[in-house]
Design an enzyme around this catalytic site. Sequence first.
Site, PDB file in Angstrom:
ATOM      1  N   ASP A  42       0.868  -1.181   0.000  1.00 51.72           N
ATOM      2  CA  ASP A  42       0.000   0.000   0.000  1.00 51.72           C
ATOM      3  C   ASP A  42       0.902   1.227   0.000  1.00 51.72           C
ATOM      4  O   ASP A  42       1.589   1.499   0.984  1.00 51.72           O
ATOM      5  CB  ASP A  42      -0.887  -0.019   1.242  1.00 51.72           C
ATOM      6  CG  ASP A  42      -1.732   1.237   1.390  1.00 51.72           C
ATOM      7  OD1 ASP A  42      -1.703   2.098   0.480  1.00 51.72           O
ATOM      8  OD2 ASP A  42      -2.422   1.363   2.419  1.00 51.72           O
ATOM      9  N   VAL A  43       0.912   1.979  -1.102  1.00 56.55           N
ATOM     10  CA  VAL A  43       1.842   3.104  -1.201  1.00 56.55           C
ATOM     11  C   VAL A  43       1.510   4.221  -0.222  1.00 56.55           C
ATOM     12  O   VAL A  43       2.345   5.092   0.036  1.00 56.55           O
ATOM     13  CB  VAL A  43       1.903   3.675  -2.633  1.00 56.55           C
ATOM     14  CG1 VAL A  43       2.416   2.635  -3.612  1.00 56.55           C
ATOM     15  CG2 VAL A  43       0.557   4.235  -3.077  1.00 56.55           C
ATOM     16  N   ASN A  77       2.985   5.811 -10.282  1.00 58.90           N
ATOM     17  CA  ASN A  77       1.781   5.688 -11.097  1.00 58.90           C
ATOM     18  C   ASN A  77       0.527   5.364 -10.296  1.00 58.90           C
ATOM     19  O   ASN A  77      -0.573   5.619 -10.771  1.00 58.90           O
ATOM     20  CB  ASN A  77       2.025   4.599 -12.155  1.00 58.90           C
ATOM     21  CG  ASN A  77       0.779   4.195 -12.873  1.00 58.90           C
ATOM     22  OD1 ASN A  77       0.235   4.950 -13.671  1.00 58.90           O
ATOM     23  ND2 ASN A  77       0.290   2.983 -12.595  1.00 58.90           N
ATOM     24  N   TYR A  79      -9.452  14.517  -6.611  1.00 58.17           N
ATOM     25  CA  TYR A  79      -8.506  14.043  -7.629  1.00 58.17           C
ATOM     26  C   TYR A  79      -7.723  15.208  -8.225  1.00 58.17           C
ATOM     27  O   TYR A  79      -6.487  15.147  -8.340  1.00 58.17           O
ATOM     28  CB  TYR A  79      -9.284  13.307  -8.724  1.00 58.17           C
ATOM     29  CG  TYR A  79      -8.424  12.736  -9.830  1.00 58.17           C
ATOM     30  CD1 TYR A  79      -7.701  11.567  -9.630  1.00 58.17           C
ATOM     31  CD2 TYR A  79      -8.350  13.355 -11.075  1.00 58.17           C
ATOM     32  CE1 TYR A  79      -6.924  11.018 -10.649  1.00 58.17           C
ATOM     33  CE2 TYR A  79      -7.572  12.816 -12.098  1.00 58.17           C
ATOM     34  CZ  TYR A  79      -6.863  11.660 -11.880  1.00 58.17           C
ATOM     35  OH  TYR A  79      -6.092  11.136 -12.887  1.00 58.17           O
ATOM     36  N   LYS A 102      -3.628  15.999  -8.161  1.00 61.48           N
ATOM     37  CA  LYS A 102      -2.845  16.021  -9.396  1.00 61.48           C
ATOM     38  C   LYS A 102      -2.162  17.363  -9.603  1.00 61.48           C
ATOM     39  O   LYS A 102      -1.044  17.423 -10.141  1.00 61.48           O
ATOM     40  CB  LYS A 102      -3.727  15.645 -10.588  1.00 61.48           C
ATOM     41  CG  LYS A 102      -4.156  14.183 -10.578  1.00 61.48           C
ATOM     42  CD  LYS A 102      -2.942  13.239 -10.518  1.00 61.48           C
ATOM     43  CE  LYS A 102      -3.328  11.783 -10.592  1.00 61.48           C
ATOM     44  NZ  LYS A 102      -2.152  10.882 -10.592  1.00 61.48           N
TER      45      LYS A 102
END
Length: 244
Positions: free
Chosen positions: A54-55, A81, A149, A153
């Site tokens: 889990d990043v 990614n 989101y 980003k």
Amino acid sequence: MNVAVVTGAGSGIGRQVARALLGAGYRVALVGRRAETLRETADGSGAALVVPADVGSAEAVAGLFAEVRRAWGRVDLLFNNAGTFGPAGAADEISVEDWRRTVDTNLTGAFLCAREAVRLMKEQRPRGGRIINNGSISAHSPRPGSVAYTATKHAITGLTKSLSLDGRAYDIACGQIDIGNAATEMTAGIAEGARQADGRLAPEPTFDVEQVARAVLYMAGLPLEANVQFMTLAATKMPFIGRG
């Protein structure tokens, strides 16, 4: 043989890029939540290392890079990614918990992986390496109802710039690829109908995700004296310029 770490490698862009790197002769650590999908990406390759993680967890990311260090002793490329679209809705319509989960995966996860990669890239000999962050068209312009989101980003762009600047003294290059409408499982609905700025639902064109892999391979293959700082790769006719 160069060593790469690819997060979100169990499907979509991550899978395509990981397989392209394996095909180009890299040893690749495949990172994602589900071991079974990572093994599908590896497809029996002896140059692939499957590392479920889990990043968003600092401990899991530290363990991931410790495993890469034990296996291969270095890392030459990190493709940051892993990501999630997160909740749909305006700021007053989404929960704080959903906001935090999106930030943990998309932003904190990218930072944690970059932190461990930079640490190893500074120590290894020869030193240095490259980090490529997967941004998005939403790093430039949002879709309706995508506040979590889009915010993450936009933040990835700041992370990219800071890593690029701070990495100069250590031969660490950092660039970003901003992708719009690559055809993957996550974007399947876009071709059928995506919400436009005026509230309409309209189908949008997509393009073959293989082109993303080709672009990342180009960025990764440059000598460390050169860097693609930002690349925007989008379906030619998608509503991006002017979002219309």
